[in-house]
Design a protein around this motif. Structure first.
Motif, PDB file in Angstrom:
ATOM      1  N   THR A 158       0.827  -1.214   0.000  1.00 23.87           N
ATOM      2  CA  THR A 158       0.000   0.000   0.000  1.00 23.87           C
ATOM      3  C   THR A 158       0.857   1.259   0.000  1.00 23.87           C
ATOM      4  O   THR A 158       0.453   2.285  -0.556  1.00 23.87           O
ATOM      5  CB  THR A 158      -0.933   0.017   1.224  1.00 23.87           C
ATOM      6  N   GLY A 162      -0.038   2.707  -3.350  1.00 25.96           N
ATOM      7  CA  GLY A 162      -1.087   3.642  -2.972  1.00 25.96           C
ATOM      8  C   GLY A 162      -2.098   2.971  -2.059  1.00 25.96           C
ATOM      9  O   GLY A 162      -2.216   1.743  -2.028  1.00 25.96           O
ATOM     10  N   PRO A 163      -2.869   3.768  -1.323  1.00 25.87           N
ATOM     11  CA  PRO A 163      -3.803   3.211  -0.339  1.00 25.87           C
ATOM     12  C   PRO A 163      -5.162   2.809  -0.909  1.00 25.87           C
ATOM     13  O   PRO A 163      -6.095   2.574  -0.139  1.00 25.87           O
ATOM     14  CB  PRO A 163      -3.954   4.368   0.649  1.00 25.87           C
ATOM     15  N   GLU A 164      -5.294   2.750  -2.235  1.00 24.21           N
ATOM     16  CA  GLU A 164      -6.584   2.420  -2.823  1.00 24.21           C
ATOM     17  C   GLU A 164      -7.012   1.004  -2.426  1.00 24.21           C
ATOM     18  O   GLU A 164      -6.175   0.138  -2.144  1.00 24.21           O
ATOM     19  CB  GLU A 164      -6.543   2.542  -4.342  1.00 24.21           C
ATOM     20  N   GLY A 247      -4.113   3.939   5.128  1.00 26.76           N
ATOM     21  CA  GLY A 247      -5.305   3.840   4.300  1.00 26.76           C
ATOM     22  C   GLY A 247      -5.599   5.136   3.566  1.00 26.76           C
ATOM     23  O   GLY A 247      -4.915   6.144   3.714  1.00 26.76           O
ATOM     24  N   ASP A 248      -6.646   5.075   2.762  1.00 29.05           N
ATOM     25  CA  ASP A 248      -7.083   6.242   1.997  1.00 29.05           C
ATOM     26  C   ASP A 248      -7.853   7.171   2.929  1.00 29.05           C
ATOM     27  O   ASP A 248      -8.965   6.850   3.361  1.00 29.05           O
ATOM     28  CB  ASP A 248      -7.946   5.791   0.815  1.00 29.05           C
ATOM     29  N   SER A 249      -7.265   8.315   3.252  1.00 27.78           N
ATOM     30  CA  SER A 249      -7.894   9.235   4.200  1.00 27.78           C
ATOM     31  C   SER A 249      -9.166   9.873   3.661  1.00 27.78           C
ATOM     32  O   SER A 249      -9.988  10.379   4.424  1.00 27.78           O
ATOM     33  CB  SER A 249      -6.905  10.338   4.596  1.00 27.78           C
ATOM     34  N   SER A 250      -9.348   9.855   2.340  1.00 28.48           N
ATOM     35  CA  SER A 250     -10.540  10.461   1.745  1.00 28.48           C
ATOM     36  C   SER A 250     -11.737   9.518   1.729  1.00 28.48           C
ATOM     37  O   SER A 250     -12.840   9.945   1.405  1.00 28.48           O
ATOM     38  CB  SER A 250     -10.235  10.911   0.309  1.00 28.48           C
ATOM     39  N   ALA A 251     -11.515   8.246   2.058  1.00 30.40           N
ATOM     40  CA  ALA A 251     -12.595   7.249   2.054  1.00 30.40           C
ATOM     41  C   ALA A 251     -12.958   6.894   3.488  1.00 30.40           C
ATOM     42  O   ALA A 251     -12.078   6.649   4.327  1.00 30.40           O
ATOM     43  CB  ALA A 251     -12.170   6.003   1.286  1.00 30.40           C
ATOM     44  N   THR A 256     -10.769   3.744   9.228  1.00 31.09           N
ATOM     45  CA  THR A 256     -10.495   5.182   9.347  1.00 31.09           C
ATOM     46  C   THR A 256     -11.258   5.789  10.525  1.00 31.09           C
ATOM     47  O   THR A 256     -10.769   6.735  11.150  1.00 31.09           O
ATOM     48  CB  THR A 256     -10.877   5.915   8.055  1.00 31.09           C
TER      49      THR A 256
END
Length: 308
Positions: A158, A162-164, A247-251, A256
């Motif tokens: 990741t 990327g964290p996707e 992780g993906d901070s926007s999701a 999260t």
């Protein structure tokens, strides 16, 4: 082979198909009768329904910053009629985050389950059926993958890719398929010597058709078993990665939510309504995977049930 045997071969080859259909029906009946498996399936079903209907169930946008009637920031509010689980320190509705967080968690879990079951099944089929150099190469690759540390490997993947969510699914699938492959390989070694395989060869069926049409359906319950394990592992891994900050901070996901609650010191302030629901959901999904897999084991290995 004489003429009578040649004429009887197609009928013999068709017998396993009918038996497999009956086996799958018995398999479904067993799961429905098994209380543990039934509870696990029910938990999965509830979360799937919540995930599919999340946009309509969530009372607010999970990222929306809310305000009180007097214009103040609705931060760290306790549970109330307007906010059943209260709000975060940024004034976001926790119920909405919990509901919307179901989607990425289930996407990771179910996608990883399909990937693990598919890779493990294909590798196990090829290794067990063809043997020789194919078996040696695939089993050595399996041994190498089994030696990789789980969580550090996922973190590295990741961090690099990327964290996707798809990268988390990829990392989990890469690490979890070997156990399924080894078990399925051992089953295929036995199945490839059965009479229905020889009958299929007599009728002129090719090796690939025999492998995927006659042999593969008999090992699918084992694929489902390891797929059920993978659901819980994948969701737990995604939550762990998000909690560690990779992780993906926007999701919005359950992981999260836990990370935000920890970073905001919600535990020190007694905001149990922030992190307990997300943790409880993770526990429930992992427990559901265990219960379903336990039902599989009772059916696949009845002697274990009889001995207990």
């Amino acid at each position: 082979m004489d003429v009578a045997e040649a004429r009887a071969a197609p009928a013999v080859a068709a017998l396993p198909i009918r038996r497999r259909r009956g086996a799958w029906a018995a398999f479904a009946r067993h799961l429905l009768r098994d209380p543990y498996a039934l509870i696990g399936i029910s938990i999965y079903a509830i979360f799937v329904v919540v995930g599919l209907t999340a946009p309509w169930l969530a009372p607010y946008d999970p990222m929306e910053i809310l305000f009180t009637a007097d214009g103040g920031l609705a931060a760290s509010l306790p549970p109330s009629a307007d906010h059943w689980l209260g709000t975060t320190n940024l004034g976001r509705d926790i119920v909405s985050q919990l509901v919307m967080g179901t989607q990425p968690s289930l996407i990771v879990g179910l996608s990883a389950a399909v990937a693990v079951a598919s890779i493990g099944t294909v590798v196990g089929l090829l290794a067990g059926y063809f043997g020789g150099a194919v078996d040696q190469v695939l089993m050595r690759v399996t041994d190498i993958v089994l030696g990789l540390p789980f969580l550090p490997f996922v973190i590295v993947v990741t961090a690099l890719l990327g964290p996707e969510l798809q990268n988390i699914v990829f990392a989990v699938a890469v690490l979890l398929w070997p156990n399924a492959a080894r078990v399925i390989r051992s089953q295929v070694l036995t199945l490839s010597q059965r009479q229905f395989v020889e009958a299929a060869r007599v009728t002129g069926a090719g090796e690939w058709r025999i492998l995927f049409v006659h042999v593969a359906p008999s090992v699918l319950p084992f694929s489902a078993l390891y797929g059920a394990f993978a659901v819980g592992w994948a969701i737990l891994t995604q939550a762990s990665i998000a909690f560690l900050g990779f992780g993906d901070s926007s999701a919005i996901s359950w992981g999260t939510m836990l990370q935000d609650a920890y970073a905001s010191q919600a535990l020190d302030r007694g905001q149990y309504f922030w992190f307990l629901p997300a943790g409880f959901c993770i526990v429930l999904v992992v427990l559901a995977g265990f219960l379903v897999s336990r039902g599989y084991e009772d059916l696949l290995f009845p002697k274990l049930r009889d001995d207990t």
